[in-house]
Structures are given as structure tokens and as C-alpha cells.
Write a protein that holds these residues in place. Sequence first.
Motif, PDB file in Angstrom:
ATOM      1  N   GLN A  29     -53.762   7.554  17.844  1.00 11.77           N
ATOM      2  CA  GLN A  29     -54.402   8.708  18.467  1.00 11.77           C
ATOM      3  C   GLN A  29     -55.431   9.374  17.541  1.00 11.77           C
ATOM      4  O   GLN A  29     -56.512   9.741  17.965  1.00 11.77           O
ATOM      5  CB  GLN A  29     -53.318   9.746  18.833  1.00 11.77           C
ATOM      6  CG  GLN A  29     -53.815  10.984  19.549  1.00 11.77           C
ATOM      7  CD  GLN A  29     -54.011  10.759  21.042  1.00 11.77           C
ATOM      8  OE1 GLN A  29     -53.516   9.785  21.613  1.00 11.77           O
ATOM      9  NE2 GLN A  29     -54.744  11.645  21.678  1.00 11.77           N
ATOM     10  N   PHE A  30     -55.087   9.506  16.261  1.00 13.81           N
ATOM     11  CA  PHE A  30     -55.901  10.334  15.360  1.00 13.81           C
ATOM     12  C   PHE A  30     -56.472   9.584  14.155  1.00 13.81           C
ATOM     13  O   PHE A  30     -57.355  10.114  13.478  1.00 13.81           O
ATOM     14  CB  PHE A  30     -55.060  11.510  14.821  1.00 13.81           C
ATOM     15  CG  PHE A  30     -54.512  12.412  15.883  1.00 13.81           C
ATOM     16  CD1 PHE A  30     -55.351  13.237  16.619  1.00 13.81           C
ATOM     17  CD2 PHE A  30     -53.152  12.440  16.153  1.00 13.81           C
ATOM     18  CE1 PHE A  30     -54.844  14.072  17.591  1.00 13.81           C
ATOM     19  CE2 PHE A  30     -52.631  13.279  17.127  1.00 13.81           C
ATOM     20  CZ  PHE A  30     -53.481  14.094  17.858  1.00 13.81           C
ATOM     21  N   GLY A  31     -55.944   8.395  13.837  1.00 14.62           N
ATOM     22  CA  GLY A  31     -56.404   7.697  12.626  1.00 14.62           C
ATOM     23  C   GLY A  31     -56.212   8.575  11.401  1.00 14.62           C
ATOM     24  O   GLY A  31     -55.222   9.295  11.290  1.00 14.62           O
ATOM     25  N   ASP A  32     -57.223   8.551  10.508  1.00 14.94           N
ATOM     26  CA  ASP A  32     -57.046   9.324   9.272  1.00 14.94           C
ATOM     27  C   ASP A  32     -57.405  10.799   9.434  1.00 14.94           C
ATOM     28  O   ASP A  32     -57.497  11.524   8.437  1.00 14.94           O
ATOM     29  CB  ASP A  32     -57.790   8.689   8.096  1.00 14.94           C
ATOM     30  CG  ASP A  32     -59.295   8.639   8.326  1.00 14.94           C
ATOM     31  OD1 ASP A  32     -59.775   9.211   9.335  1.00 14.94           O
ATOM     32  OD2 ASP A  32     -59.986   8.037   7.483  1.00 14.94           O
ATOM     33  N   ARG A  33     -57.579  11.243  10.674  1.00 10.92           N
ATOM     34  CA  ARG A  33     -57.627  12.709  10.894  1.00 10.92           C
ATOM     35  C   ARG A  33     -56.218  13.257  11.112  1.00 10.92           C
ATOM     36  O   ARG A  33     -56.026  14.426  11.451  1.00 10.92           O
ATOM     37  CB  ARG A  33     -58.559  13.068  12.056  1.00 10.92           C
ATOM     38  CG  ARG A  33     -60.030  12.947  11.618  1.00 10.92           C
ATOM     39  CD  ARG A  33     -60.983  13.466  12.654  1.00 10.92           C
ATOM     40  NE  ARG A  33     -60.883  14.881  12.926  1.00 10.92           N
ATOM     41  CZ  ARG A  33     -61.477  15.838  12.211  1.00 10.92           C
ATOM     42  NH1 ARG A  33     -62.193  15.527  11.152  1.00 10.92           N
ATOM     43  NH2 ARG A  33     -61.354  17.111  12.564  1.00 10.92           N
ATOM     44  N   ALA A  34     -55.231  12.387  10.924  1.00  9.95           N
ATOM     45  CA  ALA A  34     -53.841  12.818  10.803  1.00  9.95           C
ATOM     46  C   ALA A  34     -53.436  12.582   9.352  1.00  9.95           C
ATOM     47  O   ALA A  34     -53.816  11.565   8.763  1.00  9.95           O
ATOM     48  CB  ALA A  34     -52.933  12.011  11.734  1.00  9.95           C
ATOM     49  N   ALA A  35     -52.706  13.510   8.773  1.00 11.01           N
ATOM     50  CA  ALA A  35     -52.303  13.350   7.366  1.00 11.01           C
ATOM     51  C   ALA A  35     -50.883  13.856   7.174  1.00 11.01           C
ATOM     52  O   ALA A  35     -50.441  14.789   7.847  1.00 11.01           O
ATOM     53  CB  ALA A  35     -53.257  14.108   6.442  1.00 11.01           C
ATOM     54  N   ILE A  36     -50.202  13.207   6.231  1.00 10.54           N
ATOM     55  CA  ILE A  36     -48.834  13.606   5.886  1.00 10.54           C
ATOM     56  C   ILE A  36     -48.897  14.661   4.784  1.00 10.54           C
ATOM     57  O   ILE A  36     -49.492  14.429   3.731  1.00 10.54           O
ATOM     58  CB  ILE A  36     -48.022  12.385   5.393  1.00 10.54           C
ATOM     59  CG1 ILE A  36     -47.821  11.382   6.538  1.00 10.54           C
ATOM     60  CG2 ILE A  36     -46.674  12.839   4.817  1.00 10.54           C
ATOM     61  CD1 ILE A  36     -47.153  10.077   6.111  1.00 10.54           C
ATOM     62  N   GLY A  37     -48.282  15.799   5.039  1.00  7.48           N
ATOM     63  CA  GLY A  37     -48.136  16.819   4.000  1.00  7.48           C
ATOM     64  C   GLY A  37     -46.711  16.772   3.485  1.00  7.48           C
ATOM     65  O   GLY A  37     -45.765  16.756   4.271  1.00  7.48           O
ATOM     66  N   THR A  38     -46.544  16.738   2.176  1.00 10.23           N
ATOM     67  CA  THR A  38     -45.190  16.598   1.629  1.00 10.23           C
ATOM     68  C   THR A  38     -45.016  17.436   0.368  1.00 10.23           C
ATOM     69  O   THR A  38     -45.965  17.599  -0.413  1.00 10.23           O
ATOM     70  CB  THR A  38     -44.885  15.116   1.299  1.00 10.23           C
ATOM     71  OG1 THR A  38     -43.570  15.027   0.760  1.00 10.23           O
ATOM     72  CG2 THR A  38     -45.884  14.531   0.329  1.00 10.23           C
ATOM     73  N   SER A  39     -43.807  17.961   0.202  1.00  7.30           N
ATOM     74  CA  SER A  39     -43.442  18.603  -1.066  1.00  7.30           C
ATOM     75  C   SER A  39     -42.435  17.710  -1.796  1.00  7.30           C
ATOM     76  O   SER A  39     -41.727  18.163  -2.672  1.00  7.30           O
ATOM     77  CB  SER A  39     -42.872  19.998  -0.828  1.00  7.30           C
ATOM     78  OG  SER A  39     -41.766  19.929   0.076  1.00  7.30           O
ATOM     79  N   PHE A  40     -42.352  16.452  -1.338  1.00  7.71           N
ATOM     80  CA  PHE A  40     -41.520  15.422  -1.973  1.00  7.71           C
ATOM     81  C   PHE A  40     -40.028  15.667  -1.781  1.00  7.71           C
ATOM     82  O   PHE A  40     -39.218  15.256  -2.610  1.00  7.71           O
ATOM     83  CB  PHE A  40     -41.868  15.263  -3.467  1.00  7.71           C
ATOM     84  CG  PHE A  40     -43.341  15.154  -3.739  1.00  7.71           C
ATOM     85  CD1 PHE A  40     -44.110  14.208  -3.087  1.00  7.71           C
ATOM     86  CD2 PHE A  40     -43.968  16.012  -4.642  1.00  7.71           C
ATOM     87  CE1 PHE A  40     -45.470  14.099  -3.325  1.00  7.71           C
ATOM     88  CE2 PHE A  40     -45.323  15.916  -4.879  1.00  7.71           C
ATOM     89  CZ  PHE A  40     -46.081  14.966  -4.223  1.00  7.71           C
ATOM     90  N   GLN A  41     -39.650  16.383  -0.707  1.00  9.28           N
ATOM     91  CA  GLN A  41     -38.241  16.405  -0.332  1.00  9.28           C
ATOM     92  C   GLN A  41     -37.941  15.024   0.264  1.00  9.28           C
ATOM     93  O   GLN A  41     -38.852  14.241   0.573  1.00  9.28           O
ATOM     94  CB  GLN A  41     -37.956  17.498   0.707  1.00  9.28           C
ATOM     95  CG  GLN A  41     -38.622  18.836   0.475  1.00  9.28           C
ATOM     96  CD  GLN A  41     -38.149  19.596  -0.769  1.00  9.28           C
ATOM     97  OE1 GLN A  41     -37.031  19.412  -1.229  1.00  9.28           O
ATOM     98  NE2 GLN A  41     -39.026  20.414  -1.306  1.00  9.28           N
ATOM     99  N   GLY A  42     -36.671  14.724   0.468  1.00  8.03           N
ATOM    100  CA  GLY A  42     -36.293  13.373   0.888  1.00  8.03           C
ATOM    101  C   GLY A  42     -36.961  12.900   2.167  1.00  8.03           C
ATOM    102  O   GLY A  42     -37.439  11.758   2.248  1.00  8.03           O
ATOM    103  N   ALA A  43     -37.024  13.750   3.176  1.00 10.43           N
ATOM    104  CA  ALA A  43     -37.550  13.312   4.476  1.00 10.43           C
ATOM    105  C   ALA A  43     -39.012  12.891   4.379  1.00 10.43           C
ATOM    106  O   ALA A  43     -39.431  11.915   5.017  1.00 10.43           O
ATOM    107  CB  ALA A  43     -37.390  14.428   5.503  1.00 10.43           C
TER     108      ALA A  43
END
Length: 239
Positions: A29-43
Motif C-alpha cells: 500500500q505505502f512502500g517506503d512511505r511506511a516506516a517502523i518506529g522502534t525504541s528497541f523493546q521486544g515487539a
Amino acid sequence: MLSPETLRDLNERFQTEPTESTLTWAWNQFGDRAAIGTSFQGAGLVMIDLARRNGLDFPVFTLDTGLLFAETMALKLKLESFFGIQIESLEPDLSVETQAEVHGPELWKRDPDLCCTVRKVVPLQGKLASLDCWITGLRRQQSDTRSAIGVIESYLFDPVSGREVIKLNPMANWTRDAVWDYLKKHQIPYNPLQDQGYGSIGCVPCTRKAGRDENERAGRWMGFQKTECGIHTFMARKA
Ligand code: SF4
């Protein structure tokens, strides 16, 4: 953007489909206009791994407040090597020292909401301006405030233009045990503070070990009513 009816249908579908199917939908749907934000918790780490295994080349970013644990900073480097990716660090305009000059020392002790706004919310807003979809590692089991999240949600990002951002929570249904089983099975590097009793790890001044019977985020902002830093609450939910 997606209509409320479409979002409702997608939410129903994503409740039962594997997490990698939800991520694949986002990539198509979005390609690289979707991004994962993480604080490095397990999930978040599970999600990055699932994306990589399925050839979904989402950009990954983290909020570097300048107040993170040394273990968290070391983990970022380890993960970049493990996954073969670059993780973008979003930093606040004010260094910790400049913040002390402008707002007084140890702002987190007096006004943690303002501190989180400066160090987390504003940098995230800058990033979301270039995205259509923000992928998070939120899980319903983490805390009372997260117990009713959807797998897919729509938020009003800019009240002036009416621009919306999709927030995808593909890990919403995962339990803490399932996350840790996955991390161990695939030997994914994780924050060693987890083994010392920290259930959720953020900035050094605002993170304590949680009690065994408390929810995972109970060690955050102890002594304050605050339970969220603001990145998940600053936008109005549309659907
Ligand atoms: S978690 Fe604490 S130190 Fe970090 S930005 Fe928020 S108030 Fe400041």
C-alpha cells in the motif's frame, strides 16, 4: 486516505491474519512511505525481523533523546549489524545541555510532559511529515492505556490541511511471552537490561525496574501520573 469502512474491514482482517501479512499489506500500500518506529523493546525487534524475512524493506527509525541507556545505544549498533540495516536516529533540536539552559536543569523531574514533547514528540512530528504510515510495536497487553488499540488506525496529523497518517500496530495481539519466545528462537539481540528486571526501557531518568506483578510499563515515570510519553497521544484519532 482510507475510508472508515475500509479501516474497519482491514482491522477485522488483521485480527486473524499473521503479522507478516499485515506488514506485507502495508508495504504494498505505502512502500517506503511506511516506516517502523522502534525504541528497541521486544515487539519492535520481532517486527523488524518479520519484515526482513519477508523482503519488506521498510525504513526503521528511533527517537534518540540523548538520555538513553548505554545498553540501548549499543543495542542499536548490534541490530544494524544483525539485520544489515541503517536505523535512523531522530534527535531533538535542543541538546540536553541547551534544554537545561532554556528550561532549567532536569526538566524531567519538574515537567516530564514538556521534556517528552521537546525530546520525542517534536522530532517524531518532523518524521511523520514525510510518511503516510507509521508502524509501531504497541501491544494491547502492555498497559491499560494500550488495551484497546486497533491493528490499523487513522490519525489527523495536520488539522490545518486535514492530512491524515495511518498508524499500524501489527503486534497488537502479541503477548509478552510470544515476543520473547520469538526473540530467543531466532537469536535476535535484545536489550540486556530486560534480563535485569526492566520491563520497558526508555530514558535513564524516567525508567525503573517494575515489580513482578505490575504491568510492563509500570517502571516508567514513577512518581507521576504520566503513563505515555506523548508520541501516541498527540494526534487525534479519526478511525
Ligand atoms: S522519558 Fe523522561 S527524560 Fe525522556 S524525554 Fe520524557 S521526560 Fe524527558
